[in-house]
Design an enzyme around this catalytic site. Structure first.
Site, PDB file in Angstrom:
ATOM      1  N   ASP A   9       0.867  -1.159   0.000  1.00  0.00           N
ATOM      2  CA  ASP A   9       0.000   0.000   0.000  1.00  0.00           C
ATOM      3  C   ASP A   9       0.917   1.226   0.000  1.00  0.00           C
ATOM      4  O   ASP A   9       2.106   1.119   0.334  1.00  0.00           O
ATOM      5  CB  ASP A   9      -0.889  -0.015   1.247  1.00  0.00           C
ATOM      6  CG  ASP A   9      -1.795   1.189   1.336  1.00  0.00           C
ATOM      7  OD1 ASP A   9      -2.347   1.614   0.304  1.00  0.00           O
ATOM      8  OD2 ASP A   9      -1.948   1.723   2.452  1.00  0.00           O
ATOM      9  N   ASP A  11      -0.212   5.017   0.908  1.00  0.00           N
ATOM     10  CA  ASP A  11      -0.500   5.965   1.982  1.00  0.00           C
ATOM     11  C   ASP A  11      -0.415   5.295   3.341  1.00  0.00           C
ATOM     12  O   ASP A  11      -1.130   4.336   3.625  1.00  0.00           O
ATOM     13  CB  ASP A  11      -1.896   6.570   1.782  1.00  0.00           C
ATOM     14  CG  ASP A  11      -1.969   7.434   0.537  1.00  0.00           C
ATOM     15  OD1 ASP A  11      -1.263   8.447   0.486  1.00  0.00           O
ATOM     16  OD2 ASP A  11      -2.721   7.080  -0.394  1.00  0.00           O
TER      17      ASP A  11
END
Length: 228
Positions: A9, A11
């Site tokens: 991922d 963020d």
């Protein structure tokens, strides 16, 4: 077992954007008459695609956000990013090490492509993530917790989902990885470890050096025993 692919991922895992974006989202929604705290924003929107904000406001308030909401929100975030955004501690070292060890990896985020690239550019991480290894929920039309994004990334890069390891910091991200049939390590910097475990995380790490240790033990070809 050996892993064909490590999926990050972005963020909150590679770039420290979650405190900034959730603060600004809470402020903007409150301005518009939908009182929202930063804690509310983390709970309701962290790890999801942009349409989730519109869905929640519609469901809870029977209202629609104004035209241009996404564009103005992104403009506010990008302005703050330019002043505040940094890479997560250890992210650059981890990506550099994976490249040196030839461990295959990619990025899969619910954020828009422009958001992802802006964040990578501002933090100096862009050079570590080739264009063909950046995947967005825009590519599949739905964000996490749906598994579509992770499955798309694996399929595009020729990886068996059962031989992929995901690194995620949100409950929705963990749910998406598990729905895709992938192992997933929950990154606990911003999320209660118990919530990540309850969502199905197959392991927990408190900092990115934990991922580095996991993959270092795997050797240059990325082989490793399955997380327990």
């Amino acid at each position: 077992m050996s892993y064909d692919l490590v999926i990050f991922d972005n963020d909150g895992v590679l770039v420290d954007s979650e405190p900034i974006s959730n603060r600004l989202l809470a402020e903007y929604l409150t301005e518009l008459g939908f009182p929202t705290t930063v804690e509310d924003s983390y709970r309701d929107y962290m790890g999801t695609a942009a349409h989730r904000v519109h869905d929640v406001i519609g469901e809870r308030h029977g209202a629609r956000l104004p035209e241009g909401f996404d564009e103005l929100f992104h403009a506010r975030v990008f302005e703050a990013f330019a002043a505040e955004l940094t890479a997560v501690r250890g992210a650059e070292q981890l990506l550099k090490e994976l490249g040196q060890r030839s461990v295959p990896y990619c990025l899969a985020s619910s954020a828009h492509h422009a958001w992802i690239r802006t964040a990578l550019d501002l933090t100096g991480l862009r050079g570590y993530v080739p264009e063909e290894r950046i995947f967005s929920a825009q590519d599949v039309g739905v964000g996490k917790p749906a598994p579509d994004l992770f499955l798309h990334a694996a399929r595009t890069l020729g990886a068996d989902p059962a031989r992929c390891l995901v690194v995620e910091d949100s409950v929705n991200g963990v749910l998406a990885a598990r729905a895709a049939g992938m192992d997933v390590y929950g990154y606990t910097a911003l999320t209660d470890p118990a919530k990540l475990t309850a969502a199905g995380a197959t392991g927990l790490v408190g900092d990115l050096s934990g991922i580095a240790r996991l993959l270092r033990a795997a050797g240059a070809d990325g082989s490793s025993r399955r997380p327990s």
